[in-house]
Design an enzyme around this catalytic site. Sequence first.
Site: not given
Length: 270
Positions: A54, A81, A114, A132, A146, A150
């Site tokens: 998650d 994704n 990271k 993106s 949203y 992005k």
Amino acid sequence: MRKTVIITGTSSGFGKLSAKKFQQEGWNVIATMRNPEKETELHLLDHVLLCQLDVADNQSIKKAIAEGIKHFGKIDVLVNNAGYVVAGVTEEIPEEDIRRQFDVNLFGALNTMKAILPHFRANKSGTIINVSSVGGKITTPFMAVYQASKFAIEGLTEAMQYELNPFNIKLKLIEPGAFNTNLGTSMSFTPTKNESDYKNILDKAMAGYAKWGEQQQNPQEVADAIFSACTDGTEQFRYPVGADAIQILAARNQMDDVEFKSMIAQTMDL
């Protein structure tokens, strides 16, 4: 020797298609999702490892990466994704929904990067593909939250190139247009009240989006673009995908701010 990719959000849509694409091309695939116990297809494929992940949970990110490395020995590519859409009248969207949007679409991708970077730096190689959207380059009505997430992932990814390219780590962006996936059905939409000042323009915009969504673009195009971005050996950074994305980005590059805003408003009959 097989290369290995880890992909977030593989339960459906671009993520699942990408997992299949890499597997078909002879890669090891670490297919991650929030509920792998519900997956009925990917676990049947050879060289595919299902892991719970998650992107809003740092511990699950680290655990999935560790499991993937233990199983396959090395990870060569990360595909970020996982994501979803918050839409509606920005003034009326609850703050917790806005924070959740950024937790998933921005911080989820950042924390996954990271977590894997020490592995990539140790190997002196790696590729990060961040999915993106055309909405990371242009804006449309009632998608502010949203699209802000992005825009943020675009800036983050572009800037991190300077930090990571010296370690032979490449970063790339995929910018899909409107495709027939479950992204729209998983949208978090804040309905407005009938007495709202925004109702008339919101209804017009939603009708405009419905027409845009009628385009039957094949989401396999996006999976193919993700694989190509990993393997084309070029320095190309952005990959617009879909005829609509290519067209609207070309228009944006040719117009000033006023002209583009007018074009979008006319398209939505605002």
